[in-house]
Write a protein that holds these residues in place. Structure first.
Motif, mmCIF file in Angstrom:
data_model
loop_
_atom_site.group_PDB
_atom_site.id
_atom_site.type_symbol
_atom_site.label_atom_id
_atom_site.label_comp_id
_atom_site.label_asym_id
_atom_site.label_seq_id
_atom_site.Cartn_x
_atom_site.Cartn_y
_atom_site.Cartn_z
ATOM 1 N N LEU A 241 34.999 39.758 6.932
ATOM 2 C CA LEU A 241 34.062 40.825 6.569
ATOM 3 C C LEU A 241 34.381 42.107 7.325
ATOM 4 O O LEU A 241 34.507 43.190 6.717
ATOM 5 C CB LEU A 241 32.638 40.362 6.883
ATOM 6 C CG LEU A 241 31.510 41.395 6.800
ATOM 7 C CD1 LEU A 241 31.327 41.872 5.371
ATOM 8 C CD2 LEU A 241 30.214 40.804 7.352
ATOM 9 N N GLU A 242 34.533 41.995 8.651
ATOM 10 C CA GLU A 242 34.794 43.185 9.460
ATOM 11 C C GLU A 242 36.150 43.796 9.144
ATOM 12 O O GLU A 242 36.300 45.027 9.103
ATOM 13 C CB GLU A 242 34.705 42.830 10.947
ATOM 14 C CG GLU A 242 33.313 42.471 11.415
ATOM 15 C CD GLU A 242 32.313 43.601 11.157
ATOM 16 O OE1 GLU A 242 32.701 44.797 11.291
ATOM 17 O OE2 GLU A 242 31.167 43.308 10.796
ATOM 18 N N ALA A 243 37.164 42.963 8.915
ATOM 19 C CA ALA A 243 38.497 43.481 8.598
ATOM 20 C C ALA A 243 38.478 44.249 7.285
ATOM 21 O O ALA A 243 39.096 45.320 7.152
ATOM 22 C CB ALA A 243 39.502 42.333 8.530
ATOM 23 N N THR A 244 37.779 43.724 6.299
ATOM 24 C CA THR A 244 37.717 44.407 4.997
ATOM 25 C C THR A 244 36.928 45.703 5.105
ATOM 26 O O THR A 244 37.288 46.720 4.489
ATOM 27 C CB THR A 244 37.099 43.478 3.943
ATOM 28 O OG1 THR A 244 37.835 42.243 3.913
ATOM 29 C CG2 THR A 244 37.150 44.113 2.559
ATOM 30 N N ARG A 245 35.847 45.701 5.885
ATOM 31 C CA ARG A 245 35.118 46.947 6.121
ATOM 32 C C ARG A 245 36.047 48.006 6.736
ATOM 33 O O ARG A 245 35.999 49.186 6.354
ATOM 34 C CB ARG A 245 33.945 46.693 7.056
ATOM 35 C CG ARG A 245 32.749 46.005 6.413
ATOM 36 C CD ARG A 245 31.726 45.645 7.483
ATOM 37 N NE ARG A 245 30.490 45.105 6.915
ATOM 38 C CZ ARG A 245 29.539 44.519 7.647
ATOM 39 N NH1 ARG A 245 29.691 44.398 8.964
ATOM 40 N NH2 ARG A 245 28.445 44.061 7.072
ATOM 41 N N SER A 246 36.886 47.561 7.673
ATOM 42 C CA SER A 246 37.820 48.482 8.321
ATOM 43 C C SER A 246 38.803 49.066 7.313
ATOM 44 O O SER A 246 39.109 50.268 7.334
ATOM 45 C CB SER A 246 38.571 47.754 9.442
ATOM 46 O OG SER A 246 39.607 48.548 9.974
ATOM 47 N N ILE A 247 39.306 48.219 6.419
ATOM 48 C CA ILE A 247 40.233 48.691 5.388
ATOM 49 C C ILE A 247 39.535 49.702 4.471
ATOM 50 O O ILE A 247 40.093 50.754 4.122
ATOM 51 C CB ILE A 247 40.783 47.502 4.568
ATOM 52 C CG1 ILE A 247 41.684 46.625 5.449
ATOM 53 C CG2 ILE A 247 41.541 47.986 3.330
ATOM 54 C CD1 ILE A 247 42.067 45.302 4.807
ATOM 55 N N LEU A 248 38.298 49.413 4.099
ATOM 56 C CA LEU A 248 37.569 50.287 3.185
ATOM 57 C C LEU A 248 37.266 51.650 3.793
ATOM 58 O O LEU A 248 37.151 52.655 3.066
ATOM 59 C CB LEU A 248 36.263 49.603 2.753
ATOM 60 C CG LEU A 248 36.425 48.379 1.842
ATOM 61 C CD1 LEU A 248 35.086 47.679 1.642
ATOM 62 C CD2 LEU A 248 37.024 48.789 0.496
ATOM 63 N N ARG A 249 37.142 51.708 5.115
ATOM 64 C CA ARG A 249 36.911 53.004 5.749
ATOM 65 C C ARG A 249 38.096 53.942 5.568
ATOM 66 O O ARG A 249 37.958 55.175 5.669
ATOM 67 C CB ARG A 249 36.600 52.812 7.242
ATOM 68 C CG ARG A 249 35.178 52.306 7.495
ATOM 69 C CD ARG A 249 34.798 52.430 8.962
ATOM 70 N NE ARG A 249 35.473 51.456 9.800
ATOM 71 C CZ ARG A 249 34.981 50.247 10.082
ATOM 72 N NH1 ARG A 249 33.810 49.858 9.570
ATOM 73 N NH2 ARG A 249 35.649 49.436 10.873
ATOM 74 N N GLU A 250 39.277 53.372 5.304
ATOM 75 C CA GLU A 250 40.481 54.183 5.088
ATOM 76 C C GLU A 250 40.708 54.506 3.614
ATOM 77 O O GLU A 250 41.616 55.258 3.278
ATOM 78 C CB GLU A 250 41.696 53.444 5.643
ATOM 79 C CG GLU A 250 41.618 53.169 7.149
ATOM 80 C CD GLU A 250 42.789 52.336 7.635
ATOM 81 O OE1 GLU A 250 43.668 51.994 6.804
ATOM 82 O OE2 GLU A 250 42.833 52.025 8.842
ATOM 83 N N GLY A 251 39.915 53.913 2.744
ATOM 84 C CA GLY A 251 40.077 54.140 1.315
ATOM 85 C C GLY A 251 40.000 52.832 0.548
ATOM 86 O O GLY A 251 40.025 51.744 1.129
ATOM 87 N N ARG A 252 39.936 52.917 -0.765
ATOM 88 C CA ARG A 252 39.840 51.706 -1.584
ATOM 89 C C ARG A 252 41.210 51.065 -1.762
ATOM 90 O O ARG A 252 42.135 51.704 -2.265
ATOM 91 C CB ARG A 252 39.246 52.045 -2.962
ATOM 92 C CG ARG A 252 39.119 50.819 -3.880
ATOM 93 C CD ARG A 252 38.585 51.201 -5.251
ATOM 94 N NE ARG A 252 39.449 52.169 -5.922
ATOM 95 C CZ ARG A 252 40.538 51.844 -6.612
ATOM 96 N NH1 ARG A 252 40.925 50.578 -6.698
ATOM 97 N NH2 ARG A 252 41.256 52.790 -7.194
ATOM 98 N N PRO A 253 41.359 49.777 -1.382
ATOM 99 C CA PRO A 253 42.640 49.097 -1.610
ATOM 100 C C PRO A 253 42.779 48.699 -3.081
ATOM 101 O O PRO A 253 41.786 48.622 -3.807
ATOM 102 C CB PRO A 253 42.534 47.859 -0.724
ATOM 103 C CG PRO A 253 41.059 47.568 -0.676
ATOM 104 C CD PRO A 253 40.376 48.910 -0.716
ATOM 105 N N SER A 254 43.985 48.451 -3.476
ATOM 106 C CA SER A 254 44.238 47.926 -4.821
ATOM 107 C C SER A 254 44.036 46.416 -4.838
ATOM 108 O O SER A 254 43.465 45.860 -5.781
ATOM 109 C CB SER A 254 45.659 48.271 -5.261
ATOM 110 O OG SER A 254 45.986 47.623 -6.471
ATOM 111 N N ALA A 255 44.521 45.746 -3.756
ATOM 112 C CA ALA A 255 44.416 44.283 -3.684
ATOM 113 C C ALA A 255 44.392 43.853 -2.231
ATOM 114 O O ALA A 255 44.956 44.519 -1.352
ATOM 115 C CB ALA A 255 45.584 43.621 -4.415
ATOM 116 N N LEU A 256 43.735 42.722 -1.993
ATOM 117 C CA LEU A 256 43.695 42.101 -0.674
ATOM 118 C C LEU A 256 44.351 40.730 -0.749
ATOM 119 O O LEU A 256 44.050 39.945 -1.659
ATOM 120 C CB LEU A 256 42.246 41.932 -0.195
ATOM 121 C CG LEU A 256 41.412 43.203 -0.027
ATOM 122 C CD1 LEU A 256 39.982 42.835 0.353
ATOM 123 C CD2 LEU A 256 42.040 44.125 1.028
ATOM 124 N N VAL A 257 45.241 40.457 0.205
ATOM 125 C CA VAL A 257 45.805 39.117 0.364
ATOM 126 C C VAL A 257 45.152 38.518 1.605
ATOM 127 O O VAL A 257 45.470 38.906 2.735
ATOM 128 C CB VAL A 257 47.339 39.142 0.534
ATOM 129 C CG1 VAL A 257 47.862 37.719 0.660
ATOM 130 C CG2 VAL A 257 47.996 39.859 -0.640
#
Length: 351
Positions: A241-257
């Protein structure tokens, strides 16, 4: 009430009207080899069935040097999916081969494992399977027991490597990358659980390292560079959860592995919090195929660990060693394929 007397080979021979030697040859499966008549063979088998005769395993073991018993020691409890299904597979295969399987759990304690292995040796098991919850490196745990051994879900190291059965994690990483590439993802692919370089994986994380190497190579061959990764000390939902929140703060990803399904649970929550849909806005793919993966909405596309097949393969390999087979080269483990469970969490990138 007095205990019922055990039926002996002599009882079977007497009921069938043959000698004890003839009865022994029939019941050990050597009737055709020694050209005993079909009629004699049928009489002995029928008598044994009617008397409910059971072979004396101790005496058979003294004669053959085998007890018909194998040991299985796991470093985690059987209630976990990985250990439980590996044990089920091993039990199934041992039963099909007419063998008894003794099972012990060390809980990851090296001293308990030593005691369990010694206890298995005291009970004169013919061979041992030593299983790990997570794929890791380890030396031969059975050097003093003098019986054949197989490592399951562990990489053999040391001066005398042990035959090993592993899930094919490298191929799993390649297949996960291929799923995303075929869906059209070429930008904005992020990793959850590891970084993008080989030194950004959990210590001793053999599976993580192999998955990462395959992913980066497969994307690179397609001319795609990974957008980023989040190495984590544990692969659990709150950190996903926290890692994905961190990614989203930088912008919307296309895909997560996500490097396991538990991380994907956290990723789903973070995406929902941000008002993003799976897979319309962000695709998600993971590894392991825990039972909950198919119940998520949308159902999670994941690369499955073949738990039961691993257990079955370990028993087959151990029996091959007992029968004089060479087995796979210790530096070339027997690797089982990890199938992709194509579900609903991967789609084309949002335009």
């Amino acid at each position: 009430m007095a205990a019922r007397r055990r039926v002996t080979l002599a009882d079977v021979a007497r009921a069938a009207g043959v000698s004890s030697t003839t009865a022994s040859l029939v019941l050990s499966g050597r009737a055709r080899e020694l050209r005993l008549s079909v009629e004699v063979e049928e009489r002995v088998v029928q008598a044994a069935r009617e008397l409910d005769y059971r072979r004396n395993i101790v005496s058979v073991g003294l004669r053959t040097g085998r007890t018909g018993t194998l040991g299985f020691v796991s470093d985690t409890v059987a209630t976990s999916q990985l250990a439980g299904n590996m044990i089920k597979g091993a039990l199934e295969r041992a039963h099909e081969r007419g063998l008894m399987l003794l099972i012990g759990e060390s809980g990851g304690d090296p001293d308990d494992e030593k005691r369990l292995l010694a206890s298995m040796g005291d009970r004169q098991v013919d061979g041992l399977v030593v299983a790990s919850m997570f794929t890791r490196e380890r030396e031969d745990p059975t050097p003093d027991l003098h019986v054949p051994a197989v490592l399951l879900n562990a990489v053999s190291t040391g001066a005398t490597p042990v035959p090993t059965v592993l899930p094919d994690e490298w191929a799993a990483g390649r297949d996960a990358a291929t799923v995303l590439l075929q869906a059209g993802h070429r930008d904005g692919v992020h990793l959850v659980g590891v970084g993008t370089s080989p030194d950004e994986v959990p210590p001793g994380g053999v599976a993580a390292a192999e998955r990462l190497d395959a992913l980066t190579r497969t994307f690179a061959e397609a001319g795609v560079r990974l957008a980023g990764g989040r190495p984590l000390e544990a692969w659990v939902p709150p950190l996903g959860l926290e890692a994905t929140r961190s990614i989203l703060r930088e912008g919307r990803p296309s895909a997560l592995v996500c490097f396991n399904d538990h991380l994907a649970l956290g990723a789903y929550q973070a995406l929902a919090e941000a008002g993003l849909r799976v897979p319309e806005d962000v695709s998600v793919i993971a590894f392991d195929d825990i039972p909950l993966a198919a119940w998520l909405r949308p159902a999670l596309t994941t690369v499955a660990l073949p738990h039961r097949e691993l257990g079955r393969a370990a028993i087959d390999l151990l029996c091959d060693l007992l029968d004089g087979g060479a087995g796979p080269s210790p530096d070339q483990p027997l690797r089982l394929p990890m199938p992709v469970r194509h579900r609903e969490s991967v789609g084309p990138p949002r335009g």
